[in-house]
Design a protein around this motif. Structure first.
Motif, PDB file in Angstrom:
ATOM      1  N   ALA A   1       0.852  -1.180   0.000  1.00 51.60           N
ATOM      2  CA  ALA A   1       0.000   0.000   0.000  1.00 51.60           C
ATOM      3  C   ALA A   1       0.892   1.236   0.000  1.00 51.60           C
ATOM      4  CB  ALA A   1      -0.909  -0.014   1.223  1.00 51.60           C
TER       5      ALA A   1
ATOM      6  N   LEU B   1      -5.838  -2.223   1.137  1.00 50.38           N
ATOM      7  CA  LEU B   1      -6.323  -0.847   1.204  1.00 50.38           C
ATOM      8  C   LEU B   1      -7.074  -0.547   2.502  1.00 50.38           C
ATOM      9  CD1 LEU B   1      -7.524  -0.289  -2.477  1.00 50.38           C
ATOM     10  CD2 LEU B   1      -5.566   0.780  -1.355  1.00 50.38           C
TER      11      LEU B   1
ATOM     12  N   ALA C   1      -4.555   0.080   5.165  1.00 50.42           N
ATOM     13  CA  ALA C   1      -3.863   1.341   4.914  1.00 50.42           C
ATOM     14  C   ALA C   1      -4.727   2.525   5.320  1.00 50.42           C
ATOM     15  CB  ALA C   1      -3.481   1.443   3.440  1.00 50.42           C
TER      16      ALA C   1
ATOM     17  N   ILE D   1      -2.420   0.905  -4.368  1.00 53.21           N
ATOM     18  CA  ILE D   1      -1.616  -0.298  -4.226  1.00 53.21           C
ATOM     19  C   ILE D   1      -0.522  -0.278  -5.288  1.00 53.21           C
ATOM     20  CG2 ILE D   1      -1.580  -2.815  -4.418  1.00 53.21           C
ATOM     21  CD1 ILE D   1      -2.837  -1.908  -1.859  1.00 53.21           C
TER      22      ILE D   1
ATOM     23  N   ARG E   1      -9.152   6.498  -1.611  1.00 50.91           N
ATOM     24  CA  ARG E   1      -8.471   5.408  -2.309  1.00 50.91           C
ATOM     25  C   ARG E   1      -8.474   5.687  -3.815  1.00 50.91           C
ATOM     26  NH1 ARG E   1     -11.096  -0.061   0.381  1.00 50.91           N
ATOM     27  NH2 ARG E   1     -11.121   0.653   2.552  1.00 50.91           N
TER      28      ARG E   1
END
Length: 371
Positions: free
Chosen positions: A248, A307, A310, A339, A370
């Motif tokens: 990540a 994710l 993270a 990623i 994200r």
């Protein structure tokens, strides 16, 4: 031609003085490392201790012999402190002085007026102990310095074993025994110590310089303000990590950072940057990479992390930042997460995370988005 003990001790003291001068002016003054400083102190005590023994057989023996024992053990203790400094360990004063104090008490209490070997058992045991502890520390230091470390550690181990053997024979055979006098007497010990002194001093000089070089190399790869990896070092290490595993990647930026500088001054801005760096370092694993990407922007690589995890880490970092005490309200932070995978250019992954960070700013800041 046989050399008498006094002549050998004068030679040892001369060698110790020479090594001290060379080590201090050539090594310590160029590196200023704790390691080379402690070894200079050790050499000074070895010099004083050996010089005291020159007064053996004179009216000054009553204080010279116990003092010589004490100073030599203090030198060995200082050598131990030197090796501890290589691993970043500090030696408290009480720990440094324990063995010399025990040696002094035993030596002054054991009839130093008539007994040339006053306090002998304690002196030999403490010398063996101190060099044994030094050897233990040396075997534990950075494996990158294997060649030099091995030579110094081996020398320390040998001198530890030598003093341990002297103690055993002293206890079994006695100070006037034939075996002790012929194998472990003052003449043999002075020669062995002289060889050890020269070998270890030169080895420690090399080791001290290598440690200084390593420290400069590490300093060159870190940001001076926050202590995190600088941009180039982060990119180098991250690229190496991504050869083998996915990770990540988080790009973070402090919100309204310019307002902190304008309102509270640049020192406050520096404190905010350090607080965010501390929040990152205190949250991630030791195997993760954290760097200052530029200005108020930071970058984090979390190997083998998905994710969801993270994003949870960004929340923990923000909470740690909020709780930081600096005398003014801490800024919030925005994050872009993606990623990074083997085979994908690292700069491409950073650009993807940067696009997500831009969205986080557009959506109101103080959040993670994200990619």
């Amino acid at each position: 031609m046989d050399l008498d003990t006094t002549t050998l001790r004068v030679a040892f003291a001369t060698a110790a003085l020479t090594m001290l001068a060379l080590f201090y002016f050539v090594t310590y003054r160029s590196t200023r490392s704790g390691y080379s400083g402690w070894w200079s102190v050790a050499l000074a005590w070895f010099l004083v201790g050996s010089a005291a023994f020159i007064l053996n057989g004179t009216e000054h023996q009553r204080w010279a012999n116990p003092s010589g024992n004490t100073f030599l053990v203090l030198g060995a203790a200082s050598a131990w402190a030197a090796t501890r400094s290589l691993t970043g360990s500090k030696t408290p004063a009480w720990l440094l002085l324990f063995a010399p104090t025990v040696t002094a008490i035993a030596s002054f209490a054991d009839d130093p007026v008539h007994n040339v070997w006053t306090g002998g058992p304690v002196f030999l045991a403490m010398m063996s102990l101190m060099f044994g502890l030094s050897a233990r520390e040396l075997w534990r230091i950075d494996r990158e310095l294997t060649h030099i470390r091995t030579s110094v550690a081996t020398a320390a181990t040998c001198i530890c074993a030598f003093y341990a053997a002297r103690w055993v024979v002293f206890m079994v055979d006695g100070q006037d025994g034939d075996v002790f006098k012929s194998v472990f007497g003052s003449q043999v010990t002075t020669i062995v110590s002289l060889i050890f002194l020269v070998v270890v001093s030169f080895s420690m000089s090399i080791l001290s310089n290598e440690e200084a070089t390593k420290a400069l190399r590490a300093q060159a790869g870190h940001d001076g303000l926050t202590g995190l990896l600088n941009r180039s070092e982060f990119l180098r290490l991250a690229a190496a990590e991504l050869h083998e595993t996915s990770a990540a990647l988080i790009l973070a930026d402090l919100d309204h950072f310019k307002a902190v500088n304008d309102t509270y001054g640049h020192p406050a801005g520096d404190r905010a940057l350090r607080a965010f760096a501390d929040a990152c370092s205190g949250t991630v694993r030791t195997s993760d990479l954290v760097g200052r990407y530029g200005g108020e922007e930071f970058i984090v690589l979390l190997p083998n992390t998905h994710l969801d995890r993270a994003e949870a880490i960004t929340a923990q970092i923000s909470e740690q930042l909020r709780l930081a005490e600096a005398g003014f309200p801490m800024p919030t932070a925005s994050y872009g997460i993606t990623i990074a995978r083997p085979g994908i250019d690292l700069e491409t992954s950073i650009a993807t995370a940067d696009a997500a960070l831009y969205l986080a700013k557009q959506q109101g800041r103080n959040r993670a988005v994200r990619a």
